[in-house]
Design a protein around this motif. Structure first.
Motif, mmCIF file in Angstrom:
data_model
loop_
_atom_site.group_PDB
_atom_site.id
_atom_site.type_symbol
_atom_site.label_atom_id
_atom_site.label_comp_id
_atom_site.label_asym_id
_atom_site.label_seq_id
_atom_site.Cartn_x
_atom_site.Cartn_y
_atom_site.Cartn_z
ATOM 1 N N ILE A 1 0.836 -1.208 0.000
ATOM 2 C CA ILE A 1 0.000 0.000 0.000
ATOM 3 C C ILE A 1 0.873 1.263 0.000
ATOM 4 C CG2 ILE A 1 -1.663 1.329 1.404
ATOM 5 C CD1 ILE A 1 -2.984 -1.358 2.099
ATOM 6 N N VAL A 2 1.947 1.237 0.807
ATOM 7 C CA VAL A 2 2.857 2.406 0.850
ATOM 8 C C VAL A 2 3.458 2.636 -0.539
ATOM 9 C CG1 VAL A 2 5.074 3.222 1.778
ATOM 10 C CG2 VAL A 2 3.353 2.299 3.321
ATOM 11 N N MET B 1 -3.770 2.933 -17.280
ATOM 12 C CA MET B 1 -2.328 2.689 -17.197
ATOM 13 C C MET B 1 -1.739 3.010 -15.814
ATOM 14 S SD MET B 1 -0.234 1.436 -19.243
ATOM 15 C CE MET B 1 1.468 1.036 -18.919
ATOM 16 N N LEU B 2 -2.050 4.210 -15.304
ATOM 17 C CA LEU B 2 -1.414 4.674 -14.066
ATOM 18 C C LEU B 2 -1.660 3.747 -12.873
ATOM 19 C CD1 LEU B 2 -1.689 8.576 -14.109
ATOM 20 C CD2 LEU B 2 0.303 7.155 -14.450
ATOM 21 N N PRO B 3 -2.914 3.260 -12.670
ATOM 22 C CA PRO B 3 -3.111 2.351 -11.522
ATOM 23 C C PRO B 3 -2.228 1.107 -11.605
ATOM 24 C CG PRO B 3 -5.232 3.085 -12.356
ATOM 25 C CD PRO B 3 -4.202 3.563 -13.327
ATOM 26 N N PHE C 1 2.449 -1.993 -9.772
ATOM 27 C CA PHE C 1 3.757 -2.586 -10.044
ATOM 28 C C PHE C 1 4.779 -2.104 -9.005
ATOM 29 C CE2 PHE C 1 7.936 -2.204 -12.127
ATOM 30 C CZ PHE C 1 8.196 -3.548 -12.360
ATOM 31 N N ILE C 2 4.754 -0.788 -8.725
ATOM 32 C CA ILE C 2 5.700 -0.241 -7.746
ATOM 33 C C ILE C 2 5.381 -0.786 -6.345
ATOM 34 C CG2 ILE C 2 6.478 1.914 -6.639
ATOM 35 C CD1 ILE C 2 6.102 3.167 -9.487
ATOM 36 N N GLY C 3 4.084 -0.930 -6.054
ATOM 37 C CA GLY C 3 3.668 -1.538 -4.779
ATOM 38 C C GLY C 3 4.212 -2.955 -4.648
ATOM 39 N N ASN D 1 7.880 -7.089 -2.559
ATOM 40 C CA ASN D 1 8.889 -8.136 -2.758
ATOM 41 C C ASN D 1 10.219 -7.762 -2.115
ATOM 42 O OD1 ASN D 1 7.672 -10.351 -4.273
ATOM 43 N ND2 ASN D 1 7.169 -8.770 -5.727
ATOM 44 N N GLY D 2 10.504 -6.455 -2.072
ATOM 45 C CA GLY D 2 11.705 -5.980 -1.377
ATOM 46 C C GLY D 2 11.625 -6.339 0.101
ATOM 47 N N THR D 3 10.432 -6.197 0.679
ATOM 48 C CA THR D 3 10.234 -6.540 2.094
ATOM 49 C C THR D 3 10.438 -8.040 2.302
ATOM 50 O OG1 THR D 3 8.566 -4.810 2.116
ATOM 51 C CG2 THR D 3 8.611 -6.245 4.018
#
Ligand code: ZN
Length: 234
Positions: free
Chosen positions: A130-131, A207-209, A214-216, A221-223
């Protein structure tokens, strides 16, 4: 009459002051949008099951009805319940992957600690997701997220649109060979719902959502990678 902006037209997204007018003696008349000349919210006459089916089909009108006009306030409980479903799934997978037959392990098996740990990890992953979406949208469209109420509405939309996670429980209970495929389809469905919720809330294009999602996912996945580096079995 309520203030303008209390509701939204589900067809054109224009603000509206009322959904229907009460003419007394049981005579109600559904309001017509001044902009598109269609009923402001036809769903107020529909059965909740029909509205749910339309939401499952990702219809923007059904999303607008649920987010702006229905005044639903179950997002907190729904979020906790979805996290419990996810924690239960992970906890089951953790027990399956554990091959240790040591009797002591049975005691460990019965411990609730693993379940709470999975709940904590699922919560942190959800928060990262969400962040990530908030950061992406705030960077791309800062004018859309100026007020605290904009953030709250978007958070509510994201939590409500994750209702598809409830399907994790039947997917696990009716365990079969296609379970991994089912889990993947549930994930795709939840992400599609999230995308539609962002699109409807901020009145964006398609597109934007997806870019924000994708960034979310990258942050989520980084977490996960961070947890794995710390030696936690995620
Ligand atoms: Zn309209």
């Amino acid at each position: 009459m309520a203030e303008l902006g209390a509701y939204r037209c589900i067809e054109c997204n224009r603000e509206a002051s009322e959904l229907y007018r009460d003419y007394q003696r049981g005579v109600l008349r559904i309001s017509i949008c001044k902009s598109c000349q269609k009923p402001v919210d036809k769903y107020i006459e529909y059965d909740p099951v029909i509205i749910l089916i339309n939401a499952i089909l990702c219809k923007a009108q059904a999303y607008r009805h649920i987010l702006f006009n229905a005044k639903i306030n179950i997002q907190g409980k729904l979020c906790i319940f979805c996290l419990l479903c996810e924690a239960y799934l992970r906890w089951l997978q953790l027990q399956d992957s554990s091959q240790n037959t040591d009797p002591d392990d049975l005691i460990r098996y019965a411990k609730e600690w693993d379940f709470y740990r999975m709940f904590g990890i699922a919560s942190l992953e959800q928060t990262s997701f969400i962040v990530g979406i908030f950061i992406a949208l705030w960077q791309m469209r800062p004018e859309m997220l100026k007020k605290k109420s904009d953030f709250i509405l978007l958070l509510k939309a994201l939590l409500l649109s994750s209702y598809g996670k409830l399907l994790l429980i039947p997917a696990v209970i009716w365990e079969h060979d296609y379970a991994p495929l089912c889990l993947m389809l549930i994930k795709v469905f939840v992400l599609t719902s999230n995308s539609q919720a962002i699109r409807v809330t901020l009145n964006l294009n398609q597109m934007l959502p997806w870019l924000a999602i994708f960034i979310g996912l990258v942050l989520e996945n980084g977490t996960v990678c961070l947890f794995q580096k710390m030696g936690w079995n995620v």
